[in-house]
Scaffold this motif. Sequence first.
Motif, PDB file in Angstrom:
ATOM      1  N   LEU A 185     -37.141  40.194  -3.751  1.00  0.00           N
ATOM      2  CA  LEU A 185     -37.441  41.062  -4.894  1.00  0.00           C
ATOM      3  C   LEU A 185     -37.997  40.236  -6.053  1.00  0.00           C
ATOM      4  O   LEU A 185     -38.970  40.640  -6.700  1.00  0.00           O
ATOM      5  CB  LEU A 185     -36.185  41.793  -5.365  1.00  0.00           C
ATOM      6  CG  LEU A 185     -35.669  42.951  -4.528  1.00  0.00           C
ATOM      7  CD1 LEU A 185     -34.402  43.523  -5.164  1.00  0.00           C
ATOM      8  CD2 LEU A 185     -36.704  44.039  -4.374  1.00  0.00           C
ATOM      9  N   ALA A 186     -37.382  39.090  -6.315  1.00  0.00           N
ATOM     10  CA  ALA A 186     -37.843  38.234  -7.416  1.00  0.00           C
ATOM     11  C   ALA A 186     -39.271  37.771  -7.190  1.00  0.00           C
ATOM     12  O   ALA A 186     -40.046  37.633  -8.146  1.00  0.00           O
ATOM     13  CB  ALA A 186     -36.903  37.036  -7.576  1.00  0.00           C
ATOM     14  N   ASN A 187     -39.633  37.561  -5.932  1.00  0.00           N
ATOM     15  CA  ASN A 187     -40.996  37.122  -5.616  1.00  0.00           C
ATOM     16  C   ASN A 187     -42.038  38.213  -5.822  1.00  0.00           C
ATOM     17  O   ASN A 187     -43.234  37.934  -5.806  1.00  0.00           O
ATOM     18  CB  ASN A 187     -41.058  36.578  -4.183  1.00  0.00           C
ATOM     19  CG  ASN A 187     -40.660  35.124  -4.131  1.00  0.00           C
ATOM     20  OD1 ASN A 187     -41.300  34.271  -4.727  1.00  0.00           O
ATOM     21  ND2 ASN A 187     -39.580  34.835  -3.421  1.00  0.00           N
ATOM     22  N   THR A 188     -41.617  39.452  -6.035  1.00  0.00           N
ATOM     23  CA  THR A 188     -42.569  40.527  -6.316  1.00  0.00           C
ATOM     24  C   THR A 188     -42.845  40.682  -7.810  1.00  0.00           C
ATOM     25  O   THR A 188     -43.733  41.439  -8.197  1.00  0.00           O
ATOM     26  CB  THR A 188     -42.075  41.882  -5.752  1.00  0.00           C
ATOM     27  OG1 THR A 188     -40.888  42.275  -6.454  1.00  0.00           O
ATOM     28  CG2 THR A 188     -41.814  41.799  -4.256  1.00  0.00           C
ATOM     29  N   LEU A 189     -42.080  39.976  -8.645  1.00  0.00           N
ATOM     30  CA  LEU A 189     -42.296  40.056 -10.095  1.00  0.00           C
ATOM     31  C   LEU A 189     -43.540  39.253 -10.484  1.00  0.00           C
ATOM     32  O   LEU A 189     -43.816  38.218  -9.897  1.00  0.00           O
ATOM     33  CB  LEU A 189     -41.071  39.523 -10.844  1.00  0.00           C
ATOM     34  CG  LEU A 189     -39.773  40.306 -10.661  1.00  0.00           C
ATOM     35  CD1 LEU A 189     -38.616  39.584 -11.355  1.00  0.00           C
ATOM     36  CD2 LEU A 189     -39.904  41.717 -11.194  1.00  0.00           C
ATOM     37  N   PRO A 190     -44.276  39.701 -11.489  1.00  0.00           N
ATOM     38  CA  PRO A 190     -45.510  39.004 -11.912  1.00  0.00           C
ATOM     39  C   PRO A 190     -45.204  37.791 -12.791  1.00  0.00           C
ATOM     40  O   PRO A 190     -45.565  37.750 -13.965  1.00  0.00           O
ATOM     41  CB  PRO A 190     -46.264  40.093 -12.676  1.00  0.00           C
ATOM     42  CG  PRO A 190     -45.187  40.930 -13.278  1.00  0.00           C
ATOM     43  CD  PRO A 190     -44.066  40.935 -12.265  1.00  0.00           C
ATOM     44  N   ILE A 191     -44.548  36.802 -12.210  1.00  0.00           N
ATOM     45  CA  ILE A 191     -44.099  35.633 -12.960  1.00  0.00           C
ATOM     46  C   ILE A 191     -45.258  34.889 -13.625  1.00  0.00           C
ATOM     47  O   ILE A 191     -45.173  34.495 -14.780  1.00  0.00           O
ATOM     48  CB  ILE A 191     -43.295  34.676 -12.049  1.00  0.00           C
ATOM     49  CG1 ILE A 191     -42.099  35.411 -11.425  1.00  0.00           C
ATOM     50  CG2 ILE A 191     -42.849  33.442 -12.819  1.00  0.00           C
ATOM     51  CD1 ILE A 191     -41.105  35.988 -12.398  1.00  0.00           C
ATOM     52  N   ALA A 192     -46.347  34.706 -12.889  1.00  0.00           N
ATOM     53  CA  ALA A 192     -47.486  33.965 -13.452  1.00  0.00           C
ATOM     54  C   ALA A 192     -48.044  34.679 -14.687  1.00  0.00           C
ATOM     55  O   ALA A 192     -48.386  34.033 -15.686  1.00  0.00           O
ATOM     56  CB  ALA A 192     -48.584  33.784 -12.393  1.00  0.00           C
ATOM     57  N   GLU A 193     -48.130  36.009 -14.630  1.00  0.00           N
ATOM     58  CA  GLU A 193     -48.644  36.768 -15.778  1.00  0.00           C
ATOM     59  C   GLU A 193     -47.679  36.685 -16.965  1.00  0.00           C
ATOM     60  O   GLU A 193     -48.093  36.538 -18.105  1.00  0.00           O
ATOM     61  CB  GLU A 193     -48.862  38.235 -15.395  1.00  0.00           C
ATOM     62  CG  GLU A 193     -50.066  38.466 -14.520  1.00  0.00           C
ATOM     63  CD  GLU A 193     -51.363  38.065 -15.217  1.00  0.00           C
ATOM     64  OE1 GLU A 193     -51.572  38.452 -16.367  1.00  0.00           O
ATOM     65  OE2 GLU A 193     -52.159  37.345 -14.599  1.00  0.00           O
TER      66      GLU A 193
END
Length: 199
Positions: A185-193
Amino acid sequence: MKSLYCFLILLAAAASGNAQEFTKQMTTARTAYSSGKLEEARFAMQQMMQELDIISGKELIGLLPAKLDTMSANTSADAVSGTSGFAGVVVHREYGKAKPDGDVPAQVEIITNSPLISGLNAMLSLPLLGNSPDQKVIKISGYKALVTKQHSDGETPEFEVQLPLNSTLITLKAPGYSQEKIIALANTLPIAEIAKRVQ
């Protein structure tokens, strides 16, 4: 000082909802400063900074996905609040429908401009941290994150992901999800943005 005012005016123009309040505080600060009322000018500048925090928080919440796994965002529970002192803004979004006991299936929180986050960054650099049975250091979008096993009354353990980005902390909670599933689930968050906006 003039360049700071010009920069703040441009930011105010970019934010439609809070622009009038921002401009009002800027005018108050300028008038108070010109009159030698430095405490009033400082207070008005603090109010302006809080308005900027709210504007940036609304931009951050707009980056969060509309769905997390099969759960839709509960946008009516979205919250953006500016704080003073320990953080700039706190962004909160819930996913899925609340259970009868009031628990939410999943939630994402982002805390910006907090000096307390540096402690978590330092912890993530410790080599022994990843060997704990209740904590695991992982990478999400190239950034180190900490998955922590939460001790709960239920039989199924609960996990939380905390990902620091300098002075910003992204936290994902999803009770009932396994460690592997919450990492997914955490890997689906737009972390880079998010990282682009807060750094």
